[in-house]
Design an enzyme around this catalytic site. Sequence first.
Site, PDB file in Angstrom:
ATOM      1  N   SER A 567       0.820  -1.220   0.000  1.00 16.42           N
ATOM      2  CA  SER A 567       0.000   0.000   0.000  1.00 16.42           C
ATOM      3  C   SER A 567       0.849   1.264   0.000  1.00 16.42           C
ATOM      4  O   SER A 567       0.422   2.298  -0.499  1.00 16.42           O
ATOM      5  CB  SER A 567      -0.919   0.004   1.227  1.00 16.42           C
ATOM      6  OG  SER A 567      -0.144  -0.049   2.410  1.00 16.42           O
ATOM      7  N   ASP A 717      -0.608   7.809  10.058  1.00 19.11           N
ATOM      8  CA  ASP A 717      -1.004   6.636  10.863  1.00 19.11           C
ATOM      9  C   ASP A 717       0.214   5.844  11.323  1.00 19.11           C
ATOM     10  O   ASP A 717       0.107   4.693  11.704  1.00 19.11           O
ATOM     11  CB  ASP A 717      -1.959   5.734  10.064  1.00 19.11           C
ATOM     12  CG  ASP A 717      -1.299   5.165   8.814  1.00 19.11           C
ATOM     13  OD1 ASP A 717      -0.135   5.549   8.515  1.00 19.11           O
ATOM     14  OD2 ASP A 717      -1.927   4.334   8.138  1.00 19.11           O
ATOM     15  N   HIS A 720       1.649   4.718   6.841  1.00 17.40           N
ATOM     16  CA  HIS A 720       1.526   5.212   5.469  1.00 17.40           C
ATOM     17  C   HIS A 720       1.986   6.669   5.367  1.00 17.40           C
ATOM     18  O   HIS A 720       1.944   7.401   6.342  1.00 17.40           O
ATOM     19  CB  HIS A 720       0.072   5.085   4.998  1.00 17.40           C
ATOM     20  CG  HIS A 720      -0.388   3.664   4.932  1.00 17.40           C
ATOM     21  ND1 HIS A 720      -1.041   3.058   5.980  1.00 17.40           N
ATOM     22  CD2 HIS A 720      -0.257   2.733   3.959  1.00 17.40           C
ATOM     23  CE1 HIS A 720      -1.311   1.793   5.654  1.00 17.40           C
ATOM     24  NE2 HIS A 720      -0.837   1.569   4.435  1.00 17.40           N
TER      25      HIS A 720
END
Length: 745
Positions: A567, A717, A720
């Site tokens: 991600s 977070d 990320h």
Amino acid sequence: MGRIRSVRLIPLVLLTWFLTAVAAGGQQPAVNGEAGAAKKPPNIVFIFSDDHAIQAIGAYGSRINETPRLDQLARQGMVFDRSYCTNSICGPSRASILSGKHSHLNGFMRNGDRFDGSQVTFPKLLRGVGYQTAMIGKWHLETDPTGFDYWQILPGQGHYYNPDFIQMDGSRKRYQGYCTDLIGDFSIDWLENRDPDKPFLLMSQHKAPHRNWTPHPRHFGKYKLGTIPEPETLFDDYSGRSKLLHENEMTIANHFHWGHDMKFKGPNRFPQHFAGAIGNGEYARMTDDQKREWDAYYEPENEALIAQLEAGELSDDEVTRWKYQRYMHDYLGSVAAVDDNVGRLLDYLDENGLAENTIVIYASDQGFYLGEHGWYDKRWMFEESLRMPLLVRWPGVVEPDTRSGAMVQNIDYGPTLLDIAGVEVPDEMQGVSMRPLLENAGAKPDDWREAIYYAYYENDAVHMVPRHDGVRTERYKAMFFPRTREWNLFDLETDPQEMTSVHDVESYRPILAELQSKYEELKQQYQVNTAIIPSTRGDEAWWKQRDRAKREQAKEGGFDLVFAGDSITQGWEGAGKEVWEQAFGDVKTLNLGFGGDRTEHLLWRLTRNQMGPNRPQAAVVMIGTNNTGHSMQSPAEIAEGVTEVVRTLRAKSPRTKILLLGIFPRGASTDDPMRVNNQQVNERISRLDDGESVVYLDLSDVFLESDGTISRDVMPDLLHLSEAGYRRWAEAILPTLNRWGVVAE
Ligand code: CA
């Protein structure tokens, strides 16, 4: 020349064996029976069927059919009550048997894979010590058989009626007749024509009773519609277990095809009750006479059901019940022909004086659902498909009418037969010899295994069964579903039907912990590192869609720079979009970042050619933080995963320079366990830097404050990146990409 010599050598090997045995007074390992009188090594007849569940074998207590000849074999030998497969599907089970190894090591993990016939297999080793070897019937491993003096195999799944067989010269020959009987014929023909001076291994492998269950006319009506007992769990609603059970597409209620499974003709008349896509290919192969006989039996029953459906007389459940009866009529009829042909082989051995010195084994590649949980098919680690029938007759050694409760698995077959033949079992085989069980009336030695490991890999495939693995002990079973990271736990003593997982029941917590630790132990023992086992997530809709889109994009070709990862890499399309345009906008760049991916998923994508025809100048690779985040996998295992990614990329495109990034720091502080785990991975993968093709870069300092914390301005977070984070990332790698000439300064 070489061929002629090897043919002449074989009898010499046996002669030497015989003489040694006599000289040693019958003490040679391969010599069985009465002391002093050396016998030839035992012959082996391995009769194998496909999808034959123990619920349909008399000796295992069938409530639904009779198998007199299999029961005879059981009475004359040993029944294994805890016999399991490694991976409940056709090809993988066969590969495990031949190689003695779990799927991830023999390389055949899913149907459609190609078996590497150059690996060590037990038939090869038996042939090496003078056994004459033959493989007749269903093979299903894509490549040609190796290790056999003779073979004749069905192409792929094969057919029941008038089947084709692949000959050793590669040609195909069609035979008129019924497949199960033909395999019996060919097996007996081979026995008739073999070299009688050599011990032999005959693998006689049936297609039956595999889908689409098609009986011989002599078994039409043997089990009549409406008379076959139903399993208790025919209407299972899948509650109380992993939510992934609901995704299955293998129910009798919803997934039987009108033609293929239920044997109706023409287009599907009742799409609310039947799937319609697949017709009955067996009918299309029949001769006119065969069709007449078929129609005379099936059509009146079919017309009767159609009339009831047209009249709206049947509830959905009643239709399901009818389908179960038709399914069982056909399945049990197909089993009956297997039983007949087991009998023919047993009779042949008797009539030709071979029974005394021949081991006869009956097994099937896995179990099957005969309506339990509302299912047909296999794949799951639930009992019905995990268990394999295993009957062994060995006159003079196996005490007749005995049962063994020892846990055995299909990887044990090869080691057992090698052991019996006096061949040293190679270290790479993971199974163990069952010889002590056979010689001691089934009683297990003190050091016998207490648990088995199971793994199923064919997710994103027909029937929608998720990838899962697990461990089974004599009483309990723990199953792990990596997609949802769920554990299920079953107490087989209190819940033999496996209807309710007790993983979150307080009193079972210690049991689950115990099984989880056993699971880890077995994974170590069998060298299961999931980080290096390529794995798809194609059963998740968004992932499959992104995979398709990326493959389409890759087809354009001409990409000079590829980013590969999870991600954090995918985020170049989100928070990092503008930075990406500014930094790499002038280069044709492909983003292969997939949120939630671990090393095994990136490996799947790379080994399944997601990069398309591109051989980019550079690839920026960062992967592994989800291996830490999802299961705190060990740094050594994750590092192996990253190493395999680099190796795969190198092999695919040797010109591509790899900029391998250390896994980015995560978590609030320097002692965050996940951050520490990633750092330990990084220490290992930094060694992949060869200063030339692979350059390693650790960007930790780029993202960390001076006290080691992470600013939420950079990682909101703490995992990320924000846009500011992507800017730091771009700035940190541009010098290298500039130096390589990939991105202009
Ligand atoms: Ca099978």
